[in-house]
Design an enzyme around this catalytic site. Structure first.
Site, PDB file in Angstrom:
ATOM      1  N   SER A  46       0.636  -1.401   0.287  1.00 48.05           N
ATOM      2  CA  SER A  46       0.073   0.074   0.204  1.00 48.05           C
ATOM      3  C   SER A  46       0.635   1.787  -0.308  1.00 48.05           C
ATOM      4  O   SER A  46       1.833   1.545   0.354  1.00 48.05           O
ATOM      5  CB  SER A  46      -1.501   0.031   1.104  1.00 48.05           C
ATOM      6  OG  SER A  46      -1.324  -1.065   0.972  1.00 48.05           O
TER       7      SER A  46
HETATM    8  N1  SAM Z   1      -0.819  -4.914   4.870  1.00 41.25           N
HETATM    9  C1  SAM Z   1       0.076  -5.284   3.122  1.00 41.25           C
HETATM   10  C2  SAM Z   1       1.240  -4.561   3.051  1.00 41.25           C
HETATM   11  O1  SAM Z   1       1.121  -3.995   4.013  1.00 41.25           O
HETATM   12  O2  SAM Z   1       1.694  -5.254   2.164  1.00 41.25           O
HETATM   13  C3  SAM Z   1      -0.833  -4.530   2.178  1.00 41.25           C
HETATM   14  C4  SAM Z   1      -0.781  -5.916   1.084  1.00 41.25           C
HETATM   15  S1  SAM Z   1      -1.953  -5.768  -0.234  1.00 41.25           S
HETATM   16  C5  SAM Z   1      -2.799  -3.966  -0.018  1.00 41.25           C
HETATM   17  C6  SAM Z   1      -3.594  -6.922   0.557  1.00 41.25           C
HETATM   18  C7  SAM Z   1      -3.479  -8.368   0.510  1.00 41.25           C
HETATM   19  O3  SAM Z   1      -4.623  -8.834   0.925  1.00 41.25           O
HETATM   20  C8  SAM Z   1      -3.115  -9.051  -0.677  1.00 41.25           C
HETATM   21  O4  SAM Z   1      -1.525  -9.444  -0.772  1.00 41.25           O
HETATM   22  C9  SAM Z   1      -4.117 -10.047  -0.269  1.00 41.25           C
HETATM   23  O5  SAM Z   1      -3.495 -11.308  -0.859  1.00 41.25           O
HETATM   24  C10 SAM Z   1      -4.660  -9.890   0.480  1.00 41.25           C
HETATM   25  N2  SAM Z   1      -5.521 -10.858   1.198  1.00 41.25           N
HETATM   26  C11 SAM Z   1      -7.016 -10.535  -0.073  1.00 41.25           C
HETATM   27  N3  SAM Z   1      -8.071 -11.118   0.464  1.00 41.25           N
HETATM   28  C12 SAM Z   1      -7.897 -12.078   1.799  1.00 41.25           C
HETATM   29  C13 SAM Z   1      -7.898 -12.385   2.741  1.00 41.25           C
HETATM   30  N4  SAM Z   1      -9.696 -12.593   2.284  1.00 41.25           N
HETATM   31  N5  SAM Z   1      -7.556 -12.685   3.567  1.00 41.25           N
HETATM   32  C14 SAM Z   1      -6.514 -12.651   3.941  1.00 41.25           C
HETATM   33  N6  SAM Z   1      -5.688 -12.437   2.618  1.00 41.25           N
HETATM   34  C15 SAM Z   1      -6.903 -11.354   1.949  1.00 41.25           C
END
Ligand code: SAM
Length: 212
Positions: free
Chosen positions: A59
């Site tokens: 992000s």
């Molecule tokens: N917090 C992260 C960082 O600091 O890099 C942001 C990562 S990205 C914007 C969002 C993440 O959410 C992705 O890696 C995606 O695979 C994960 N994601 C989406 N749906 C999810 C779920 N139901 N449970 C866990 N992770 C999920």
């Protein structure tokens, strides 16, 4: 390494309205360039979201700072993060002294971030699974932070939030979301503040979007 770039980034965050000194201090410490692919390291301290592979992103620093500030952290809180991704958001929370549980649905990211945390000595419980159903084993949580955008607030997460706790979660359609900052007043009473215009990758799961 890159200390000057981190200071520049912190100044940008200040001009954009981040005032929580503990958040700003964590941004000076956590080395974002270690959380992005080598090929884009040069951009690690720009205030932009960056690709981390498989159509996912780390992000934008402002968004991470905004959400962290919105959690209103004091003392050592137990925090559940949904969407570990690169591990940067969780690393900011650990740097601030929080006890962090973070769930990721993508096994490759989960494993990669676990390895990075082992190498850097970052202590957090990284869990592989669907974060829309939370992690009942360690509930209740003082804070919950969801770093992917869903169609609605997962009910199980509201249940796993402690009374008096806060949850920050982007909710909307697949293109644009509103950040909801939810305070749990009692088991069935919540107050909600909103901030518009965020864009996250989709939250996919049982209480999220059903497909990529
Ligand atoms: N917090 C992260 C960082 O600091 O890099 C942001 C990562 S990205 C914007 C969002 C993440 O959410 C992705 O890696 C995606 O695979 C994960 N994601 C989406 N749906 C999810 C779920 N139901 N449970 C866990 N992770 C999920």
């Amino acid at each position: 390494m890159y200390e000057d770039r981190r200071e520049d980034l912190v100044n940008v965050l200040k001009t954009r309205g981040i005032t929580d000194e503990n958040v700003l201090r964590a941004f000076l410490k956590v080395e974002r360039h270690l959380f992005v692919p080598d090929i884009i390291k040069a951009h690690a301290y720009s205030d932009v979201a960056l690709p981390i592979g498989q159509e996912q992103t780390i992000s934008q620093p402002y968004t991470v700072a905004f959400m962290t500030q919105a959690l209103e952290l004091k003392g050592r809180s137990k925090i559940l993060e949904i969407g570990t991704g690169s591990g940067f958001q969780a690393a900011i929370l650990v740097e601030m002294g929080m006890k962090v549980y973070s769930i990721e649905r993508n096994y490759e990211f989960h494993q990669k971030t676990q390895k990075l945390y082992d190498n850097l000595g970052i202590r957090a419980a990284l869990i592989y699974g669907d974060g829309t159903i939370g992690w009942q084993e360690s509930a209740p949580y003082d804070r919950i932070i969801v770093t992917a955008g869903g169609p609605e607030v997962p009910k199980r997460l509201l249940k796993q939030l402690a009374v008096g706790g806060k949850m920050v979660i982007p909710v909307g359609d697949r293109n644009i979301q509103t950040m909801q900052i939810i305070t749990k007043i009692s088991d069935d009473e919540f107050s909600i503040k909103e901030a518009p215009n965020f864009k996250f990758v989709p939250l996919i799961g049982k209480e999220g979007w059903k497909s990529e």
